[in-house]
Scaffold this active site. Structure first.
Site, PDB file in Angstrom:
ATOM      1  N   GLY A 196       0.798  -1.215   0.000  1.00  0.00           N
ATOM      2  CA  GLY A 196       0.000   0.000   0.000  1.00  0.00           C
ATOM      3  C   GLY A 196       0.833   1.269   0.000  1.00  0.00           C
ATOM      4  CB  SER A 197      -0.015   4.633   1.234  1.00  0.00           C
ATOM      5  OG  SER A 197      -1.184   4.733   0.452  1.00  0.00           O
TER       6      SER A 197
END
Length: 579
Positions: free
Chosen positions: A302-303
């Protein structure tokens, strides 16, 4: 002359004619008879000597033959010296025992000496209630001369079986591996099989260093071996495991994990993945507990990957912290629409892109650098290749076979490439320690030794900028829930939709948080993840509500033990005073 007198005269004549005469001829006859008798006696003695010599030669020959014959081998039993062969103790960095050997015994049977198999099974069942009756009965009735019945008995069980007095039943001494901490460091330490051979974790690593080969050729003994010291700090390890287990239960997740690593040496001080298992009873953990998700599981992070995309853009020289990118409109490419989760719909500076975790702004930075440079940077950071460390359970990351523009854009914000959480933490450490990528280790390592193998992957100035962004995000962005007063925590959240049946699910997340402390002069990196949580702090299901609090809990409890001094006030000189 009477008849009786005549008979006496005849017998007297017969006596003298048979050999009673004193004539010379008769003397020679007597000597010859004696010689003949002596010759026969000598012949008899010689025959006896030859006979006894032959018998003793036969016996001696058979003894030599038996001595040269190899003993019968049975697949289920090793040599006695192998059964008692020692393994080295495993210690933490402070000398606390993580694994050691204890003496035990195992129960065996000689089926050819069993009088009544039914009675023997019935008696053994009174001491070993969970005994497989059918299996034991078949072993006792088998034509073999040796059968294991139960390995590694307790002293009480041995005493009770001895009291039964069953013929054909015996005990063999063995060594059993004992893990005082139980589940505390299960995936790091690993475990052994019933023959005391390492099959997971650092136990397997020790065998791979030559112990297993020595055991195979009978070169091991029961002599005590030099202990193996790990980089793990048992105190920190206990905190890490307790934190992730508590989070998995509280946030109703299917799994969780975390690691604490020294950014300057690459030493792992604590690492846990739950569900886990008790290495004293590996079978009780089932396959779900055996999975070490920190190093042997790959996930879209993810981020947290935006940290690497931003570092790449800054390191390339094409982007600075003062630059801005237009994040007003979604990006449409290849039938997909890239938009922000909490869009600001305006032009964002680089710090704001990091703070608001803008997919659009991050994608535009990656596009500015280019596809080939993007792939090369992630490879340089060790995120696309198999991680090198002592732990045997390490999985290879996955990536697209061919990188296209759409791949580069999605990978920029953490979708499209799957890596292990541990190697994400290792790459994150390089963003904080001045730009040096250091392979992780579970063995003690000095700063000098680490510098000798370190590879510079980004400029020091880039590392300085990333530390600023990590701290900026922790104060003003999604990392607020990871803050610990006095320890200057900085980090980046990552919330990724999980792939279910080939499609991204909006109901299941894989959340992570990458952090360092104290971020102004980082000493340790901490990474946490939580898999498919149903809730979080204040009901927040994203990483800010569950992955970040795990890091906060670990740092607040472990930082004092690691000797990190807290700082308060603007310049760090203020102290907390209790009234």
């Amino acid at each position: 002359m009477s008849f009786l007198s005549r008979i006496m005269v005849v017998k007297s004549k017969a006596h003298f004619s048979a050999g009673g005469s004193n004539r010379p001829g008769d003397l020679n006859s007597f000597v010859g008879t004696r010689k003949k008798s002596g010759s026969q006696a000598r012949s008899r003695v010689a025959i006896m000597i030859v006979g006894f010599t032959t018998v003793y030669c036969i016996i001696g020959g058979r003894l030599v033959q038996y001595g040269l014959v190899q003993p019968d081998t049975v697949s289920s039993i090793g040599r006695a010296d192998n059964l008692m062969a020692s393994r080295p103790d495993i210690l933490d960095r402070n000398g606390e025992i993580l694994a050691t050997d204890i003496r035990t015994v195992s129960l065996y049977a000689e089926p050819n000496k069993i009088v009544d198999a039914d009675e023997a099974v019935e008696q053994l069942s009174t001491v070993l209630p969970n005994l497989n009756v059918a299996d034991i009965y078949n072993k006792l009735k088998s034509p073999s001369r040796f059968q294991w019945l139960r390995r590694q008995l307790t002293p009480k069980q041995q005493s009770e079986i001895l009291a039964l007095g069953i013929p054909g039943i015996g005990f063999r001494p063995e060594k059993r591996r004992f893990y005082p901490g139980g589940t505390t460091a299960a995936h790091v330490v690993g475990h052994v099989n019933v023959d005391n051979r390492g099959i997971a974790g650092m136990e397997r690593y020790i065998d791979n260093q030559g112990l297993a080969d020595l055991a195979a050729i009978g070169m091991t003994s029961d002599a005590k071996l030099e202990p193996v010291k790990l980089s793990i700090d048992l105190r920190v390890q206990n905190i890490v495991r307790d934190s992730v287990l508590q989070a998995m239960i509280e946030y109703q997740a299917i799994a969780a994990g975390a690691v604490v690593m020294d950014v300057h040496t690459g030493e792992i001080l604590g690492m846990a993945s739950v569900p886990d298992y008790d290495p004293n009873n590996p079978a009780g953990g089932a396959q779900d507990g055996w999975m070490n998700r920190m190093s042997n599981g790959t996930f879209e992070m993810g981020s947290t990957f935006k940290s690497f995309t931003t570092a790449m853009a800054l390191d390339s020289g094409k982007v600075t912290l003062k630059d801005t990118f237009d994040a007003r409109f979604p990006i449409r490419i290849g039938g997909f629409t890239i938009k922000d989760f909490h869009g600001k719909h305006r032009v964002l500076s680089v710090p704001e892109i990091f703070q608001y975790s803008s997919n659009i702004g991050t994608a535009k930075m990656a596009d500015l650098v280019g596809i080939d440079a993007h792939k090369e940077f992630l490879t340089r950071m060790g995120l696309l290749s198999k991680m090198q460390t002592e732990l045997p359970e390490v999985k290879m990351p996955s990536q697209p076979r061919v990188w296209k523009k759409i791949n580069s854009i999605t990978i920029s914000f953490g979708h499209g490439v799957s890596t292990t959480p541990l190697q994400t933490a290792v790459a994150g450490a390089a963003l904080m320690n001045g730009g040096k990528l250091i392979e992780p280790t579970f063995l003690p390592r000095t700063v000098e030794q680490a510098d000798a193998i370190a590879i510079r992957v980004i400029k020091k100035s880039t590392s300085d900028d990333m530390r600023y962004l990590f701290r900026y995000n922790a104060i003003y962005g999604s990392g607020k829930n990871a803050l610990v007063p006095g320890y200057n925590v900085g980090g980046k959240t990552g919330t990724a939709d999980k792939v279910v049946n080939g499609r991204y699910s909006h109901d299941l997340n894989f959340n992570a948080f990458l952090a360092g402390f104290p971020i102004d002069n980082p000493q340790y990196v901490v990474l946490s993840f939580i898999d498919a949580p149903k809730t979080g702090e204040k009901g927040i299901r994203t990483a800010a509500g569950n992955a970040a609090p795990i890091v906060r809990n670990i740092i607040s409890r472990s930082a004092p033990l690691l000797g990190v001094e807290p700082k308060f006030g603007q310049d760090g000189s203020a102290l907390l005073v209790s009234y």
